[in-house]
Design a protein around this motif. Structure first.
Motif, mmCIF file in Angstrom:
data_model
loop_
_atom_site.group_PDB
_atom_site.id
_atom_site.type_symbol
_atom_site.label_atom_id
_atom_site.label_comp_id
_atom_site.label_asym_id
_atom_site.label_seq_id
_atom_site.Cartn_x
_atom_site.Cartn_y
_atom_site.Cartn_z
ATOM 1 N N PRO A 153 6.312 -5.925 -8.024
ATOM 2 C CA PRO A 153 5.377 -6.311 -9.093
ATOM 3 C C PRO A 153 3.931 -5.936 -8.788
ATOM 4 C CG PRO A 153 6.905 -8.097 -8.642
ATOM 5 C CD PRO A 153 7.107 -7.076 -7.556
ATOM 6 N N LEU A 154 3.473 -6.227 -7.563
ATOM 7 C CA LEU A 154 2.089 -5.905 -7.219
ATOM 8 C C LEU A 154 1.828 -4.408 -7.320
ATOM 9 C CD1 LEU A 154 1.138 -8.173 -4.168
ATOM 10 C CD2 LEU A 154 0.016 -8.064 -6.395
ATOM 11 N N ALA A 155 2.720 -3.609 -6.755
ATOM 12 C CA ALA A 155 2.531 -2.153 -6.776
ATOM 13 C C ALA A 155 2.541 -1.623 -8.201
ATOM 14 C CB ALA A 155 3.623 -1.478 -5.948
ATOM 15 N N THR A 156 3.419 -2.161 -9.047
ATOM 16 C CA THR A 156 3.506 -1.682 -10.427
ATOM 17 C C THR A 156 2.253 -2.017 -11.212
ATOM 18 O OG1 THR A 156 5.915 -1.918 -10.398
ATOM 19 C CG2 THR A 156 4.864 -1.777 -12.547
ATOM 20 N N TYR A 157 1.840 -3.278 -11.184
ATOM 21 C CA TYR A 157 0.662 -3.690 -11.962
ATOM 22 C C TYR A 157 -0.613 -3.011 -11.453
ATOM 23 C CZ TYR A 157 3.318 -7.395 -14.293
ATOM 24 O OH TYR A 157 4.222 -8.088 -15.055
ATOM 25 N N LEU A 158 -0.775 -2.962 -10.125
ATOM 26 C CA LEU A 158 -1.967 -2.323 -9.574
ATOM 27 C C LEU A 158 -2.010 -0.835 -9.914
ATOM 28 C CD1 LEU A 158 -2.232 -4.021 -6.059
ATOM 29 C CD2 LEU A 158 -3.819 -4.259 -7.975
ATOM 30 N N SER A 159 -0.853 -0.184 -9.886
ATOM 31 C CA SER A 159 -0.810 1.241 -10.189
ATOM 32 C C SER A 159 -1.217 1.512 -11.630
ATOM 33 C CB SER A 159 0.586 1.801 -9.920
ATOM 34 O OG SER A 159 0.918 1.672 -8.561
ATOM 35 N N VAL A 160 -0.683 0.726 -12.567
ATOM 36 C CA VAL A 160 -1.057 0.906 -13.974
ATOM 37 C C VAL A 160 -2.555 0.692 -14.164
ATOM 38 C CG1 VAL A 160 -0.792 -0.020 -16.312
ATOM 39 C CG2 VAL A 160 1.214 0.313 -14.881
ATOM 40 N N ALA A 161 -3.091 -0.363 -13.543
ATOM 41 C CA ALA A 161 -4.514 -0.664 -13.690
ATOM 42 C C ALA A 161 -5.382 0.431 -13.085
ATOM 43 C CB ALA A 161 -4.825 -2.011 -13.031
ATOM 44 N N VAL A 171 0.119 11.043 -26.515
ATOM 45 C CA VAL A 171 1.260 11.564 -25.770
ATOM 46 C C VAL A 171 0.794 12.224 -24.472
ATOM 47 C CG1 VAL A 171 3.168 13.207 -25.818
ATOM 48 C CG2 VAL A 171 2.617 11.874 -27.846
ATOM 49 N N LEU A 172 -0.274 13.002 -24.554
ATOM 50 C CA LEU A 172 -0.815 13.620 -23.343
ATOM 51 C C LEU A 172 -1.280 12.556 -22.351
ATOM 52 C CD1 LEU A 172 -2.819 16.621 -24.836
ATOM 53 C CD2 LEU A 172 -0.887 16.770 -23.261
ATOM 54 N N ALA A 173 -1.902 11.501 -22.861
ATOM 55 C CA ALA A 173 -2.332 10.416 -21.978
ATOM 56 C C ALA A 173 -1.134 9.770 -21.307
ATOM 57 C CB ALA A 173 -3.120 9.377 -22.774
ATOM 58 N N ALA A 174 -0.049 9.606 -22.056
ATOM 59 C CA ALA A 174 1.152 8.986 -21.485
ATOM 60 C C ALA A 174 1.722 9.816 -20.345
ATOM 61 C CB ALA A 174 2.207 8.793 -22.579
ATOM 62 N N THR A 175 1.654 11.142 -20.446
ATOM 63 C CA THR A 175 2.165 11.979 -19.359
ATOM 64 C C THR A 175 1.363 11.771 -18.078
ATOM 65 O OG1 THR A 175 0.777 13.896 -19.940
ATOM 66 C CG2 THR A 175 2.920 13.740 -21.011
ATOM 67 N N GLY A 176 0.094 11.364 -18.212
ATOM 68 C CA GLY A 176 -0.715 11.118 -17.027
ATOM 69 C C GLY A 176 -0.267 9.913 -16.226
ATOM 70 N N PHE A 177 0.531 9.022 -16.837
ATOM 71 C CA PHE A 177 1.003 7.826 -16.147
ATOM 72 C C PHE A 177 2.370 8.015 -15.504
ATOM 73 C CE2 PHE A 177 -2.215 6.047 -18.850
ATOM 74 C CZ PHE A 177 -2.664 4.904 -18.219
ATOM 75 N N VAL A 178 3.010 9.135 -15.770
ATOM 76 C CA VAL A 178 4.363 9.345 -15.247
ATOM 77 C C VAL A 178 4.358 9.198 -13.727
ATOM 78 C CG1 VAL A 178 6.205 11.032 -14.901
ATOM 79 C CG2 VAL A 178 5.147 10.782 -17.152
ATOM 80 N N GLY A 179 5.239 8.374 -13.229
ATOM 81 C CA GLY A 179 5.283 8.059 -11.802
ATOM 82 C C GLY A 179 4.991 6.601 -11.535
ATOM 83 N N PHE A 180 4.271 5.917 -12.485
ATOM 84 C CA PHE A 180 3.929 4.507 -12.243
ATOM 85 C C PHE A 180 5.187 3.656 -12.100
ATOM 86 C CE2 PHE A 180 5.200 3.682 -16.515
ATOM 87 C CZ PHE A 180 5.425 2.323 -16.586
ATOM 88 N N GLU A 181 6.267 4.084 -12.770
ATOM 89 C CA GLU A 181 7.500 3.294 -12.792
ATOM 90 C C GLU A 181 8.303 3.399 -11.510
ATOM 91 O OE1 GLU A 181 8.608 7.382 -13.368
ATOM 92 O OE2 GLU A 181 7.010 6.211 -14.262
ATOM 93 N N SER A 182 7.892 4.297 -10.598
ATOM 94 C CA SER A 182 8.724 4.577 -9.422
ATOM 95 C C SER A 182 8.623 3.516 -8.332
ATOM 96 C CB SER A 182 8.370 5.953 -8.841
ATOM 97 O OG SER A 182 7.015 6.023 -8.463
ATOM 98 N N PRO A 205 0.811 -1.224 0.000
ATOM 99 C CA PRO A 205 0.000 0.000 0.000
ATOM 100 C C PRO A 205 0.842 1.270 0.000
ATOM 101 C CG PRO A 205 -0.868 -1.580 1.578
ATOM 102 C CD PRO A 205 0.458 -2.103 1.136
ATOM 103 N N SER A 206 1.911 1.308 0.802
ATOM 104 C CA SER A 206 2.732 2.513 0.875
ATOM 105 C C SER A 206 3.388 2.819 -0.460
ATOM 106 C CB SER A 206 3.811 2.363 1.952
ATOM 107 O OG SER A 206 3.231 2.272 3.231
ATOM 108 N N VAL A 207 3.905 1.780 -1.133
ATOM 109 C CA VAL A 207 4.535 1.999 -2.436
ATOM 110 C C VAL A 207 3.500 2.495 -3.444
ATOM 111 C CG1 VAL A 207 5.771 0.909 -4.345
ATOM 112 C CG2 VAL A 207 6.348 0.313 -1.990
ATOM 113 N N ILE A 208 2.293 1.929 -3.414
ATOM 114 C CA ILE A 208 1.236 2.392 -4.322
ATOM 115 C C ILE A 208 0.894 3.850 -4.047
ATOM 116 C CG2 ILE A 208 -1.212 2.128 -4.894
ATOM 117 C CD1 ILE A 208 -0.877 -0.859 -4.643
ATOM 118 N N PHE A 209 0.894 4.243 -2.780
ATOM 119 C CA PHE A 209 0.612 5.646 -2.456
ATOM 120 C C PHE A 209 1.665 6.562 -3.073
ATOM 121 C CE2 PHE A 209 -1.663 4.009 1.541
ATOM 122 C CZ PHE A 209 -2.892 4.054 0.909
#
Length: 508
Positions: free
Chosen positions: A241-249, A214-225, A25-29
């Protein structure tokens, strides 16, 4: 027996972040706070509709989300084998070589600093309606920016889990308000019926769709962190893995829903016009009509805290990149030091705070527009830099698995990252072609080329610096990308005095 090669090892204070302090949860936050949901819904979505006139924004978010999910397959597979707060820097180093890795590190520092510091230009505009409504005050933007800067600077020196708890409170409230606004818009459709036009393929397959992606892609910036916090996570092989996949979804679903409900409330044929006229205020004006003034006040307050939460998250991410580079002596050793009391990357955090303060003062003294010339330009430029890093890392993941031949499925080591790389390169190509639109400048503006060109220049400087290190400081060069284990692994001899596997790899 030949003498054992040794490398001076950093102190215990400097070569490790505090471990075991962050769960899923903390990483997802941290990740979702960097994505700044309310800021994206109120700002990026309305800007996308206004600039392009294309109604397919919901599908654009879903398409980009699918591409990033593909990228994440190889990304998290490599994360299980390479645990490093430098993330992109470490992965590119291990996959494409140390010079390319240092080039990626310079790009990352430029991109994440731009994203974090650019937010100081937005906080004044975000806070102004709230402060006026609640207190009748209209402070200058730089007063609010300095207050936010001080808070972020202090939090950056505290334990990472303290930052996580602050982000949790801000983010949960923010998500609740977005969903309430979405329900209000669905309950009050234009023309009396809910339109699904924005969810059809025809709404996206039109001229201008490239800029929308491209604008939509900027909205995801941070998911990789999520990977950036791997060293501080409990059970990182599960957490990342859980934090990354859940964040993208979560990001893809939330943004697609919110951008669609805006077209429902205004009507698909009116969304571009109303977004152009009302900009950031569109979502709050709709809420005022549907939910009342109290909802607007709460929403505007959380818009302000959304910007603040993104500042906190990007500050922590950027400081950890600097720490990873300092620990391996690619940056001065001082950047590789953590606080003995909190385990936070002290020097990297202080340096980032100093840079933010200088930028605020520079814009204040020169009277430059903080929203357009700081927030918008830096945000668009920083987002583009992260796209470059993601595409490069996709290629690096494939190269790493091809070279190491570790046991991993074909899907994870080649197919998914390969498909992601192709899609990301296509998006980057469109971004370069449409950069004038992204920045809102004329096609002959110097910014149209200066902003994207800053990244190859930064990468080239990084590559040249790595080559200098290879010739003048081979011990430092050998440690690039190895993370907390670099000193111990490089110093340890193999059987019969032969170099350890890590040292042998480092010589390649």
């Amino acid at each position: 027996m030949p003498p054992t090669e040794t490398i001076q090892r950093p102190s215990n204070v400097s070569d490790a972040l505090a471990r075991g302090r962050l769960g899923v949860p903390s990483v997802i936050f941290f990740v979702l706070s960097a994505a700044a949901p309310l800021t994206v819904v109120a700002g990026v979505v309305t800007t996308g509709y206004a600039v392009t006139g294309v109604t397919g924004m919901p599908l654009a978010f879903l398409v980009v989300g699918a591409v990033l999910a593909l990228f994440s397959v190889g990304y998290v597979a490599m994360a299980r084998r390479v645990e490093n707060a430098g993330a992109f820097y470490a992965y590119v180093s291990r996959g494409l070589g140390r010079p390319a890795g240092v080039g990626a590190a310079w790009v990352a520092l430029l991109a994440y600093n731009a994203l974090q510091i650019g937010l100081y230009g937005a906080i004044g505009a975000a806070a102004s309606p709230v402060l006026h409504r609640l207190f009748g005050a209209d402070p200058a933007w730089w007063v609010v920016a300095l207050a936010a800067w001080a808070l972020v600077a202090v939090l950056g020196l505290l334990r990472v889990d303290v930052n996580g708890r602050v982000l949790a409170v801000l983010l949960v409230a923010e998500l609740v308000v977005i969903l309430v606004f979405d329900l209000g818009q669905l309950g009050n459709p234009a023309g009396g019926s809910v339109s699904f036009t924005a969810l059809t393929a025809d709404s996206l397959l039109v001229p201008g769709a490239g800029a929308l992606l491209v604008l939509a892609a900027t909205g995801f910036v941070g998911f990789e962190s999520a990977v950036v916090f791997s060293e501080e996570s409990r059970d990182p092989k599960r957490t990342v893995p859980l934090a990354t996949y859940l964040s993208v979804a979560i990001i893809a679903g939330l943004y697609a829903l919110s951008s669609w409900t805006l077209t429902v409330a205004t009507g698909p044929d009116q969304i571009a016009t109303q977004a152009g006229e009302q900009s950031v205020e569109l979502i709050f004006n709709l809420a005022a009509a549907q939910l009342g003034e109290t909802a607007v006040t709460v929403g505007q307050a959380l818009f302000m805290t959304s910007v603040l939460a993104a500042m906190i998250s990007f500050h922590n991410t950027t400081a950890r990149y600097a720490f990873a580079l300092g620990r391996e002596r690619v940056l001065p050793a001082a950047f590789g030091k953590t606080s003995p009391r909190t385990g936070s990357p002290r020097t990297g955090s202080l340096a980032q705070s100093l840079l933010g303060l200088l930028v605020i003062l520079l814009y204040t003294v020169n009277g430059w527009d903080p929203v357009l010339q700081l927030f918008y330009y830096a945000g668009a430029g920083g987002g583009f830099g992260v796209l470059l890093l993601i595409a490069t890392t996709s290629i690096a993941v494939m190269a790493y698995f091809a070279r190491t031949r570790v046991e991993e499925s074909l899907w994870r080591r080649a197919v998914a990252p390969g498909l992601a790389a192709v899609a990301l390169v296509a998006i980057i190509t469109v971004a370069v072609d449409n950069f004038a639109i992204l920045l809102g400048v004329s096609p002959d503006s110097a910014l149209r080329w200066a902003v994207p060109a800053a990244y190859p220049v930064a990468a080239l400087i990084g590559v040249l610096w790595a080559l200098v290190l290879r010739g003048s400081r081979p011990d430092v060069y050998a440690r690039i990308g190895l993370g907390a284990e670099s000193a111990a692994l490089l110093a340890a001899p193999g059987p019969a005095g032969e170099p350890a596997p890590a040292r042998a790899e480092a010589r390649r």
